[in-house]
Write a protein that holds these residues in place. Structure first.
Motif, short mmCIF file in Angstrom:
data_model
loop_
_atom_site.label_atom_id
_atom_site.label_comp_id
_atom_site.label_asym_id
_atom_site.label_seq_id
_atom_site.Cartn_x
_atom_site.Cartn_y
_atom_site.Cartn_z
N THR A 130 57.33 36.47 -37.97
CA THR A 130 56.99 35.51 -39.02
C THR A 130 55.50 35.18 -39.06
O THR A 130 55.06 34.42 -39.91
CB THR A 130 57.78 34.21 -38.82
N SER A 131 54.74 35.74 -38.13
CA SER A 131 53.29 35.53 -38.10
C SER A 131 52.64 36.71 -37.41
O SER A 131 53.21 37.29 -36.48
CB SER A 131 52.96 34.23 -37.34
N VAL A 132 51.43 37.08 -37.85
CA VAL A 132 50.71 38.18 -37.23
C VAL A 132 49.21 37.90 -37.29
O VAL A 132 48.71 37.34 -38.27
CB VAL A 132 51.03 39.53 -37.92
N SER A 133 48.51 38.25 -36.22
CA SER A 133 47.06 38.16 -36.17
C SER A 133 46.48 39.50 -35.76
O SER A 133 46.99 40.14 -34.82
CB SER A 133 46.60 37.09 -35.17
N TRP A 134 45.45 39.93 -36.47
CA TRP A 134 44.66 41.09 -36.06
C TRP A 134 43.50 40.56 -35.21
O TRP A 134 42.72 39.74 -35.68
CB TRP A 134 44.16 41.85 -37.28
N ASN A 135 43.42 41.02 -33.96
CA ASN A 135 42.35 40.61 -33.05
C ASN A 135 41.33 41.74 -32.94
O ASN A 135 41.70 42.88 -32.66
CB ASN A 135 42.91 40.29 -31.66
N GLY A 136 40.08 41.42 -33.18
CA GLY A 136 39.06 42.46 -33.18
C GLY A 136 37.70 41.97 -32.74
O GLY A 136 37.57 41.31 -31.71
N TYR A 137 36.71 42.24 -33.58
CA TYR A 137 35.31 42.03 -33.18
C TYR A 137 34.52 41.47 -34.35
O TYR A 137 34.69 41.90 -35.50
CB TYR A 137 34.71 43.36 -32.74
N ARG A 138 33.67 40.50 -34.05
CA ARG A 138 32.65 40.03 -34.97
C ARG A 138 31.30 40.17 -34.28
O ARG A 138 31.18 39.88 -33.09
CB ARG A 138 32.89 38.58 -35.37
N GLY A 139 30.29 40.61 -35.04
CA GLY A 139 28.98 40.79 -34.42
C GLY A 139 27.93 41.22 -35.40
O GLY A 139 28.20 41.41 -36.60
N PRO A 140 26.70 41.41 -34.94
CA PRO A 140 25.58 41.75 -35.83
C PRO A 140 25.65 43.15 -36.42
O PRO A 140 24.90 43.46 -37.36
CB PRO A 140 24.36 41.58 -34.93
N ASP A 141 26.53 44.02 -35.90
CA ASP A 141 26.71 45.36 -36.43
C ASP A 141 28.09 45.56 -37.05
O ASP A 141 28.50 46.68 -37.33
CB ASP A 141 26.48 46.41 -35.35
N ALA A 142 28.82 44.47 -37.26
CA ALA A 142 30.19 44.56 -37.77
C ALA A 142 30.21 44.66 -39.29
O ALA A 142 29.29 44.18 -39.98
CB ALA A 142 30.99 43.36 -37.31
N GLY A 143 31.28 45.28 -39.82
CA GLY A 143 31.35 45.56 -41.25
C GLY A 143 32.40 44.77 -41.98
O GLY A 143 32.90 43.74 -41.50
N ILE A 144 32.76 45.28 -43.14
CA ILE A 144 33.72 44.64 -44.03
C ILE A 144 35.00 45.48 -44.05
O ILE A 144 34.95 46.71 -44.16
CB ILE A 144 33.14 44.49 -45.44
N ALA A 145 36.15 44.81 -43.95
CA ALA A 145 37.44 45.49 -43.98
C ALA A 145 38.31 44.91 -45.09
O ALA A 145 38.15 43.75 -45.48
CB ALA A 145 38.15 45.34 -42.64
N ARG A 146 39.22 45.71 -45.57
CA ARG A 146 40.26 45.23 -46.48
C ARG A 146 41.55 45.14 -45.68
O ARG A 146 41.85 45.99 -44.85
CB ARG A 146 40.44 46.17 -47.67
N VAL A 147 42.34 44.11 -45.97
CA VAL A 147 43.60 43.90 -45.28
C VAL A 147 44.73 43.90 -46.30
O VAL A 147 44.62 43.27 -47.37
CB VAL A 147 43.58 42.57 -44.50
N TYR A 148 45.81 44.59 -45.97
CA TYR A 148 47.00 44.67 -46.82
C TYR A 148 48.20 44.22 -46.02
O TYR A 148 48.38 44.61 -44.85
CB TYR A 148 47.22 46.09 -47.32
N LEU A 149 49.06 43.41 -46.61
CA LEU A 149 50.29 42.97 -45.98
C LEU A 149 51.47 43.46 -46.80
O LEU A 149 51.57 43.16 -48.00
CB LEU A 149 50.32 41.44 -45.88
N ASP A 150 52.30 44.28 -46.19
CA ASP A 150 53.44 44.90 -46.88
C ASP A 150 52.98 45.65 -48.12
O ASP A 150 53.63 45.63 -49.17
CB ASP A 150 54.49 43.85 -47.24
N GLY A 151 51.81 46.30 -48.00
CA GLY A 151 51.28 47.12 -49.07
C GLY A 151 50.53 46.37 -50.15
O GLY A 151 49.98 46.99 -51.07
N VAL A 152 50.46 45.05 -50.05
CA VAL A 152 49.80 44.22 -51.06
C VAL A 152 48.46 43.75 -50.51
O VAL A 152 48.39 43.26 -49.37
CB VAL A 152 50.67 43.01 -51.45
N PHE A 153 47.42 43.88 -51.30
CA PHE A 153 46.08 43.47 -50.88
C PHE A 153 46.09 41.99 -50.51
O PHE A 153 46.50 41.13 -51.29
CB PHE A 153 45.08 43.73 -52.00
#
Length: 432
Positions: free
Chosen positions: A225-248
């Protein structure tokens, strides 16, 4: 036992420096000094509430300071720590359960935990990889009304630890059934130009996957019933798109002028209690201030309804040669149990309508038999081409809401592609 199996499932020495018994009785605790309020989330009724360590409900005796452990993205942006023997942190709450969120590492020590002044458990926070924002211990089955959770620094440490620091990052009420899944989990698939992230960075379990190529996708399939993507933030980090069940679901700019690892980059809550997919897509683009377009998939936190019972719970009994206390990898609340000989059994007694076995699937996973209330249910092959820890191995639902017994039995057998026959019991999730 192979070298790689030792990496996954080597038990620590049982003896700990200065480890002594602690009576199960009320203790008189020293005065607690309140901190300024701040940072509590407010989810819908019935959901888990995250209370940051700065909450007005939290207080600290002398000896606590701001945590200075490197690049870690603490919950709410901060955490406190202490190495002073006898230093105590308290948290007052109302609810049936509570989880202490903290930090496990080779620098972490041993703490005592009390509920309403009564000793609950001694907790060894040593781990062989750095695990930030980690559930340390959950107190379940509390009565209605107000309670106080107290954490006491002992100044002692595991034989393998290099210091005895204790961190308090946050508290969850009620304590959720959450699985911390690695980027290697069998439920994660990749497409496009993904590669190993910088190996010198303190990723969860020591590794992560990264991409800078536009269109590269990582997809987690999960039930929860809940989900978190754990990753990285920093001075060389970029932009991502996230989709949930195929929906932007959104475009996430992970740029930050400072480095932060093991943080929740994206979180989706209030999901239907069903199967879902979460897709992270690198765009190859970055914030104008960023020096790169790096997107990192480190781990995922998946929450499901119900109560989690650790493999050390009194409701779990073992027969045969099970080895307990495995700490090599980020198991649920720090430890897991394993067996490889035919006939070795772990039995959970519970009341509920559904139960899930939380364990290991990977290249060294063996074959287990599952029994419910004395009847054979299934043979489960825990082999997988990639390694998953805290992963849901098997679920039985639709049970009458009465008492049951779930048995996990090692067979000593393995898939032809597997390199070993190990069966791991990490925890069980039970729904009423």
């Amino acid at each position: 036992m192979t070298a790689s199996l030792r990496r996954i499932l080597t038990a620590l020495p049982i003896a700990l420096l200065g480890l002594g018994g602690m009576p199960l009785q009320a203790q008189i605790l020293p005065p607690i000094l309140p901190l300024l309020p701040g940072g509590d989330s407010t989810p819908p009724a019935g959901a888990t509430t995250r209370h940051e360590e700065t909450s007005a409900a939290a207080g600290y005796s002398l000896g606590w300071t701001q945590s200075n452990q490197g690049w870690f993205a603490w919950s709410g942006g901060s955490a406190v720590e202490s190495m002073l023997p006898g230093a105590r942190a308290s948290f007052t709450f109302s609810g049936p359960s509570v989880t202490w969120i903290g930090y496990r590492s080779g620098r972490s020590g041993i703490a005592r935990v009390f509920v309403d002044g009564v000793f609950l458990s001694e907790v060894d926070l040593f781990a062989r990889t750095d695990e930030a924002r980690a559930p340390i211990i959950t107190a379940n089955g509390l009565s209605a009304g107000n309670h106080t959770l107290t954490i006491e620094v002992t100044g002692r440490m595991n034989l393998e630890a290099v210091s005895g620091v204790i961190q308090v990052d946050a508290f969850d009420v009620p304590g959720p059934a959450v699985s911390h899944l690695q980027h290697t989990d069998p439920g994660v698939s990749y497409a496009g130009g993904w590669a190993r992230a910088n190996p010198t960075t303190a990723w969860s379990a020591g590794t992560a996957t990264a991409a800078t190529t536009a269109g590269a996708q990582a997809t987690l399939t999960f039930n929860g019933t809940s989900v978190s993507w754990n990753g990285y933030r920093g001075p060389d980090a970029g932009i991502a798109r996230v989709y949930l069940d195929g929906v932007f679901a959104g475009e996430i700019d992970t740029y930050s002028p400072t480095h932060a690892v093991q943080g929740a980059v994206f979180t989706a809550t209030d999901l239907a209690d069903a199967s879902h997919s979460l897709t992270i897509e690198a765009t190859g683009a970055g914030n104008p201030a960023s020096s790169g377009s790096l997107i990192v998939v480190d781990s995922f936190d998946v929450t499901a309804p119900g109560t989690r019972y650790q493999e050390t719970d009194a409701s779990v009994l073992y027969s045969g040669g099970w080895t307990q206390g495995y700490r090599n990898l980020p198991w649920s609340e720090g430890t897991a149990a394993g067996a490889d000989a035919a006939g070795e059994q772990a039995t959970l007694t519970f009341n509920g309508t559904s139960v899930s076995w939380i364990g290991y699937r990977g290249i060294e996973g063996g074959i287990a038999r599952v029994y419910l209330d004395g009847a054979f249910v299934a043979e489960v092959d825990t082999y997988a081409a990639t390694e998953g820890f805290q992963t849901t191995v098997f679920t039985i639902a639709g049970l009458p809401d009465t008492g049951h017994a779930l048995v996990i039995e090692a067979t000593g057998l393995q898939n032809p592609a597997a390199t070993n026959n190990y069966v791991v019991v990490d925890a069980f999730d039970v729904r009423p």
